[in-house]
Design a protein around this motif. Structure first.
Motif, mmCIF file in Angstrom:
data_model
loop_
_atom_site.group_PDB
_atom_site.id
_atom_site.type_symbol
_atom_site.label_atom_id
_atom_site.label_comp_id
_atom_site.label_asym_id
_atom_site.label_seq_id
_atom_site.Cartn_x
_atom_site.Cartn_y
_atom_site.Cartn_z
ATOM 1 N N VAL A 162 0.838 -1.206 0.000
ATOM 2 C CA VAL A 162 0.000 0.000 0.000
ATOM 3 C C VAL A 162 0.869 1.250 0.000
ATOM 4 O O VAL A 162 0.628 2.185 -0.776
ATOM 5 C CB VAL A 162 -0.984 -0.003 1.195
ATOM 6 N N LEU A 163 1.908 1.269 0.824
ATOM 7 C CA LEU A 163 2.788 2.443 0.884
ATOM 8 C C LEU A 163 3.552 2.628 -0.420
ATOM 9 O O LEU A 163 3.662 3.747 -0.926
ATOM 10 C CB LEU A 163 3.754 2.326 2.061
ATOM 11 N N HIS A 164 4.066 1.534 -0.980
ATOM 12 C CA HIS A 164 4.820 1.617 -2.231
ATOM 13 C C HIS A 164 3.941 2.146 -3.364
ATOM 14 O O HIS A 164 4.350 3.042 -4.120
ATOM 15 C CB HIS A 164 5.378 0.236 -2.590
ATOM 16 N N ILE A 165 2.765 1.639 -3.471
ATOM 17 C CA ILE A 165 1.859 2.055 -4.543
ATOM 18 C C ILE A 165 1.385 3.491 -4.303
ATOM 19 O O ILE A 165 1.351 4.310 -5.220
ATOM 20 C CB ILE A 165 0.672 1.069 -4.664
ATOM 21 N N SER A 166 1.064 3.818 -3.072
ATOM 22 C CA SER A 166 0.571 5.163 -2.733
ATOM 23 C C SER A 166 1.608 6.247 -2.950
ATOM 24 O O SER A 166 1.261 7.400 -3.212
ATOM 25 C CB SER A 166 0.125 5.212 -1.264
#
Length: 194
Positions: A162-166
């Motif tokens: 989630v953090l990488h994509i966000s």
């Protein structure tokens, strides 16, 4: 490979060799137990990981696993990444800096040991407040196999994705990251796992 030989292998690495040995000596002098965790020299107090030695490209560091809880009057602790909730680092650019700051290093190791003695724990509330980017939510809604595989991931692995994509600014980039991550997700791997 035995733990002793793993320690020797890490100490024999060319990058930051003298700095790593000096930091190790200081840490062992503080009565912490040595182990190898995550491919790094890690030091424990009463079976709790307290401090880890990092050899990065431009600096070496002592990483305090509960560093966010330590009083930092000298304002020298560095948050290694914008999403790091607990870890804080003391960074060094050479052996001379370590030797000059020896008293300070011992002080911060002492603070980290005291945090363990006091039973302090980092509040990881932020990990439960993840906001899925629209592109990821759409991908999970449209692909039941992907959604099932994502749900099977550990909370930490889900958070990593989630953090990488966000972190991507553009929608197209977020979509590319999802597509690139799909095979790892399907295999139950985290974003940084092979």
């Amino acid at each position: 490979m035995s733990e002793k030989s793993e320690v020797k292998k890490l100490l024999d690495q060319k990058n930051w060799q003298e700095e790593r040995k000096k930091l190790r000596s200081l840490i062992l002098d503080c009565d912490l137990q040595e182990a190898v965790k995550w491919g790094k020299l890690c030091y424990r107090f009463n079976d709790s990981n307290v401090v880890i030695i990092y050899g990065m490209k431009n600096y070496c560091a002592l990483g305090f696993l509960k560093g966010s809880l330590l009083e930092d009057d000298d304002e020298v602790l560095v948050q290694p990444g914008k999403h790091s909730q607990a870890m804080r680092q003391l960074r060094f650019e050479g052996l001379e800096q370590i030797e000059d700051r020896e008293a300070q290093i011992r002080e911060y190791i002492g603070k980290a040991i005291q945090a363990e003695k006091d039973g302090l724990a980092v509040d990881f509330d932020e990990k439960d407040d993840l906001e899925y980017p629209d592109e990821l939510q759409d991908a999970l809604d449209d692909d039941s196999e992907l959604a099932e595989a994502f749900e099977e991931l550990t909370p930490g692995r889900q958070r990593g994705y989630v953090l990488h994509i966000s972190d991507a600014k553009k929608s197209e980039t977020r979509e590319r990251r999802i597509e690139k991550a799909r095979s790892k997700i399907m295999r139950g791997k985290g974003i940084n796992e092979r």
